[in-house]
Each structure stands twice: as structure tokens, then as C-alpha cells.
Design a protein around this motif. Structure first.
Motif, PDB file in Angstrom:
ATOM      1  N   LEU A 129       0.867  -1.165   0.000  1.00  0.00           N
ATOM      2  CA  LEU A 129       0.000   0.000   0.000  1.00  0.00           C
ATOM      3  C   LEU A 129       0.911   1.224   0.000  1.00  0.00           C
ATOM      4  N   THR A 130       0.689   2.147  -0.923  1.00  0.00           N
ATOM      5  CA  THR A 130       1.570   3.308  -1.017  1.00  0.00           C
ATOM      6  C   THR A 130       0.769   4.600  -1.046  1.00  0.00           C
ATOM      7  N   ASP A 131       1.373   5.645  -0.498  1.00  0.00           N
ATOM      8  CA  ASP A 131       0.798   6.986  -0.520  1.00  0.00           C
ATOM      9  C   ASP A 131       1.945   7.970  -0.377  1.00  0.00           C
ATOM     10  N   GLY A 132       2.398   8.509  -1.502  1.00  0.00           N
ATOM     11  CA  GLY A 132       3.544   9.398  -1.448  1.00  0.00           C
ATOM     12  C   GLY A 132       4.774   8.666  -0.950  1.00  0.00           C
ATOM     13  N   GLU A 133       5.397   9.227   0.086  1.00  0.00           N
ATOM     14  CA  GLU A 133       6.599   8.604   0.646  1.00  0.00           C
ATOM     15  C   GLU A 133       6.268   7.512   1.659  1.00  0.00           C
ATOM     16  N   LEU A 134       4.972   7.234   1.861  1.00  0.00           N
ATOM     17  CA  LEU A 134       4.531   6.222   2.827  1.00  0.00           C
ATOM     18  C   LEU A 134       4.245   4.902   2.117  1.00  0.00           C
ATOM     19  N   THR A 135       4.839   3.809   2.617  1.00  0.00           N
ATOM     20  CA  THR A 135       4.636   2.478   2.037  1.00  0.00           C
ATOM     21  C   THR A 135       4.372   1.475   3.146  1.00  0.00           C
ATOM     22  N   VAL A 136       3.352   0.648   2.942  1.00  0.00           N
ATOM     23  CA  VAL A 136       3.041  -0.427   3.880  1.00  0.00           C
ATOM     24  C   VAL A 136       3.311  -1.753   3.177  1.00  0.00           C
ATOM     25  N   ASN A 137       4.252  -2.521   3.706  1.00  0.00           N
ATOM     26  CA  ASN A 137       4.546  -3.857   3.186  1.00  0.00           C
ATOM     27  C   ASN A 137       3.772  -4.845   4.042  1.00  0.00           C
ATOM     28  N   GLN A 138       2.670  -5.369   3.477  1.00  0.00           N
ATOM     29  CA  GLN A 138       1.806  -6.252   4.262  1.00  0.00           C
ATOM     30  C   GLN A 138       2.395  -7.647   4.434  1.00  0.00           C
ATOM     31  N   THR A 139       3.358  -8.013   3.610  1.00  0.00           N
ATOM     32  CA  THR A 139       4.018  -9.297   3.797  1.00  0.00           C
ATOM     33  C   THR A 139       4.863  -9.280   5.055  1.00  0.00           C
ATOM     34  N   ALA A 140       5.665  -8.223   5.196  1.00  0.00           N
ATOM     35  CA  ALA A 140       6.554  -8.110   6.358  1.00  0.00           C
ATOM     36  C   ALA A 140       5.902  -7.379   7.520  1.00  0.00           C
ATOM     37  N   ARG A 141       4.704  -6.796   7.296  1.00  0.00           N
ATOM     38  CA  ARG A 141       4.007  -5.997   8.312  1.00  0.00           C
ATOM     39  C   ARG A 141       4.899  -4.847   8.802  1.00  0.00           C
ATOM     40  N   VAL A 142       5.495  -4.154   7.842  1.00  0.00           N
ATOM     41  CA  VAL A 142       6.375  -3.033   8.151  1.00  0.00           C
ATOM     42  C   VAL A 142       5.892  -1.804   7.382  1.00  0.00           C
ATOM     43  N   VAL A 143       5.935  -0.646   8.047  1.00  0.00           N
ATOM     44  CA  VAL A 143       5.563   0.615   7.426  1.00  0.00           C
ATOM     45  C   VAL A 143       6.829   1.451   7.226  1.00  0.00           C
ATOM     46  N   TYR A 144       7.004   1.984   6.007  1.00  0.00           N
ATOM     47  CA  TYR A 144       8.175   2.800   5.696  1.00  0.00           C
ATOM     48  C   TYR A 144       7.734   4.219   5.356  1.00  0.00           C
ATOM     49  N   ARG A 145       8.519   5.173   5.816  1.00  0.00           N
ATOM     50  CA  ARG A 145       8.326   6.571   5.427  1.00  0.00           C
ATOM     51  C   ARG A 145       9.644   7.075   4.864  1.00  0.00           C
ATOM     52  N   SER A 146       9.630   7.458   3.588  1.00  0.00           N
ATOM     53  CA  SER A 146      10.844   7.866   2.881  1.00  0.00           C
ATOM     54  C   SER A 146      11.929   6.794   2.977  1.00  0.00           C
ATOM     55  N   GLY A 147      11.501   5.532   2.914  1.00  0.00           N
ATOM     56  CA  GLY A 147      12.441   4.418   2.929  1.00  0.00           C
ATOM     57  C   GLY A 147      12.894   3.978   4.302  1.00  0.00           C
ATOM     58  N   GLN A 148      12.488   4.686   5.345  1.00  0.00           N
ATOM     59  CA  GLN A 148      12.894   4.343   6.705  1.00  0.00           C
ATOM     60  C   GLN A 148      11.745   3.659   7.435  1.00  0.00           C
ATOM     61  N   PRO A 149      12.000   2.516   8.100  1.00  0.00           N
ATOM     62  CA  PRO A 149      10.914   1.829   8.816  1.00  0.00           C
ATOM     63  C   PRO A 149      10.412   2.639  10.000  1.00  0.00           C
ATOM     64  N   LEU A 150       9.112   2.649  10.167  1.00  0.00           N
ATOM     65  CA  LEU A 150       8.489   3.326  11.299  1.00  0.00           C
ATOM     66  C   LEU A 150       8.150   2.298  12.374  1.00  0.00           C
ATOM     67  N   GLY A 151       8.494   2.593  13.595  1.00  0.00           N
ATOM     68  CA  GLY A 151       8.120   1.712  14.699  1.00  0.00           C
ATOM     69  C   GLY A 151       6.641   1.863  15.000  1.00  0.00           C
ATOM     70  N   MET A 152       5.894   0.780  14.848  1.00  0.00           N
ATOM     71  CA  MET A 152       4.451   0.828  15.085  1.00  0.00           C
ATOM     72  C   MET A 152       4.011  -0.342  15.937  1.00  0.00           C
ATOM     73  N   THR A 153       3.009  -0.092  16.761  1.00  0.00           N
ATOM     74  CA  THR A 153       2.401  -1.192  17.493  1.00  0.00           C
ATOM     75  C   THR A 153       1.499  -1.971  16.538  1.00  0.00           C
ATOM     76  N   ALA A 154       1.098  -3.163  16.964  1.00  0.00           N
ATOM     77  CA  ALA A 154       0.226  -3.986  16.120  1.00  0.00           C
ATOM     78  C   ALA A 154      -1.095  -3.276  15.835  1.00  0.00           C
ATOM     79  N   LYS A 155      -1.648  -2.600  16.832  1.00  0.00           N
ATOM     80  CA  LYS A 155      -2.931  -1.911  16.649  1.00  0.00           C
ATOM     81  C   LYS A 155      -2.792  -0.728  15.695  1.00  0.00           C
ATOM     82  N   GLU A 156      -1.707   0.036  15.821  1.00  0.00           N
ATOM     83  CA  GLU A 156      -1.483   1.151  14.907  1.00  0.00           C
ATOM     84  C   GLU A 156      -1.362   0.649  13.476  1.00  0.00           C
ATOM     85  N   TYR A 157      -0.620  -0.454  13.297  1.00  0.00           N
ATOM     86  CA  TYR A 157      -0.448  -1.034  11.967  1.00  0.00           C
ATOM     87  C   TYR A 157      -1.799  -1.466  11.393  1.00  0.00           C
TER      88      TYR A 157
END
Length: 226
Positions: A129-157
Motif C-alpha cells: 500500500l503506497t501513498d507518497g513517501e509512505l509504504t506499507v509492506n503487508q508481507t513483512a508488516r512493516v511501514v516505511y516513510r521515505s524508505g525508513q521503517p516506522l516503529g508501530m504497534t500492532a494496533k497502529e499497523y
């Protein structure tokens, strides 16, 4: 985090497999017991599991059943047990393939490449899922902003995935709460507001003037994107 997790109690064989797979460019981690392997899967994103059947403690069949129920990844069973019975049990428990020991390194790497390609490359676009510099990789359950992973809780994700998957739709607070926390949750509905504010802090350029996640007064929230 490793691309491939090997659960194999034969240390020499595990090391040989690890060396061959690393030459192919994969990051590899090996564990000698089912318990260690399952613990690793709980806290790390793994793309493929290579699993021996004859392990101390829990055997490979038990690991296969648990891993298939809890994790979405290809499982390749390795075993010295020849014959159809073990193969059938493994495949019925959710294994994607069965390698009879001894096997050659080229066969192992070929199967690993094939299963990774089938499982990830074909579905890659559907799981991003992408929106500008924001990318959500649902396979790895990781959110990236400008290529950097964002620390998120399970609920936030989970909230972010729901919002981005329904871009442009006004989603009721009650529906969001039920989807993420469940109808039987003991959490207060106000928990949703707290988590939404934390999520905005992480993904908005100006959290006090949100552009991605907007509030629809009297209804809930809508993901507008940028």
C-alpha cells in the motif's frame, strides 16, 4: 530478521545449508529446536521456513501445523524419512514442499528460489500500500516513510492498513474499533482516539493539521492521502 529460517538439529547440515543459501544472497538464521524456531518466528519477519521433521522435543510435523496456522510463509520440510506416508502427512499439515535427505545444494536452492518467487514476487504489488513517501509492506508488516521503517504497534499497523485499504471512505468509529479490538474487547472505545493520534504523529507531516487521516465529525475517520 532473516529471509530464511532453518530449524535443523544437525548442526553440520544446518551450517552447510546456511552457507549455500548465503552465497545465493539470502540472509539465513538457523535454530536447533522447534521451540527456538517458533520463538524466532513470533518476533521476526521470515520469508521461508526450512524444517526438519526429526527434532528434539516438538517434532517438525507439530511445528508445521503451528506455523501454518499462525504465519503466512512457504514451508519446506526436510526429512530422512522416505516414502509417501511422511510426505502426505507433511503436505496435509500445510507444507508447501518435501525434500528427502540427502539432497543436493542446487536442488535446495532451486526449490527455495521457486517458492519465494511464487509466494512473493507474484503478489508483491497486491501486498504493498503506497501513498507518497509512505509504504506499507503487508508481507513483512512493516511501514516505511521515505524508505525508513516506522516503529508501530500492532494496533497502529492494523488501523493504518484498514484506513489505506478504504481510501476515500468515511469509516465509522464503531466499525474501526470492532475490526481492530473486537466486539468482546475490554478496551474502551476512547482507545481508538488515542491510537489514532499516535498514528498521526508518525505518518502526518503536521499531526495538528492532518492531511492523510481526517476526522469526519459525528462519523469517524477517512484516509484522504496526499
Amino acid at each position: 530478521m532473516a529471509d530464511i529460517l532453518i530449524i535443523e538439529d544437525n548442526a553440520e547440515l544446518a551450517e552447510v545449508m546456511k552457507d549455500f543459501l548465503q552465497v545465493e544472497g539470502y540472509s539465513v538464521c538457523s535454530m536447533a529446536s522447534a521451540e527456538e524456531g517458533l520463538a524466532y518466528l513470533e518476533t521476526n519477519a521470515v520469508k521461508l521456513l526450512l524444517l526438519d521433521i526429526m527434532l528434539p522435543g516438538l517434532d517438525g510435523f507439530a511445528v508445521c501445523r503451528i506455523a501454518r496456522e499462525k504465519f503466512n510463509l512457504p514451508i519446506l520440510i526436510m526429512s530422512a524419512r522416505h516414502g509417501d506416508e511422511s510426505k502426505i502427512i507433511g503436505l496435509e499439515l500445510g507444507a508447501d514442499d518435501y525434500l528427502e535427505k540427502p539432497f543436493s545444494a542446487p536442488l535446495l536452492t532451486a526449490k527455495v528460489k521457486a517458492h519465494l518467487r511464487r509466494s512473493y514476487e507474484m503478489n508483491e504489488n497486491k501486498l504493498l500500500l503506497t501513498d507518497g513517501e509512505l509504504t506499507v509492506n503487508q508481507t513483512a508488516r512493516v511501514v516505511y516513510r521515505s524508505g525508513q521503517p516506522l516503529g508501530m504497534t500492532a494496533k497502529e499497523y492494523e488501523l493504518l492498513v484498514l484506513l489505506m485499504s478504504n481510501k476515500g471512505k468515511a469509516l465509522r468509529k464503531e466499525w474501526l474499533f470492532q475490526q481492530v479490538w473486537g466486539a468482546d474487547s475490554f478496551s474502551e472505545p476512547s482507545t481508538l482516539t488515542v491510537h489514532m493520534n499516535k498514528l498521526r504523529d508518525k505518518i502526518e507531516h503536521n499531526p495538528k493539521d492532518p492531511r492523510r487521516i481526517v476526522t469526519i465529525w459525528g462519523v469517524g475517520y477517512k484516509y484522504e492521502g496526499i
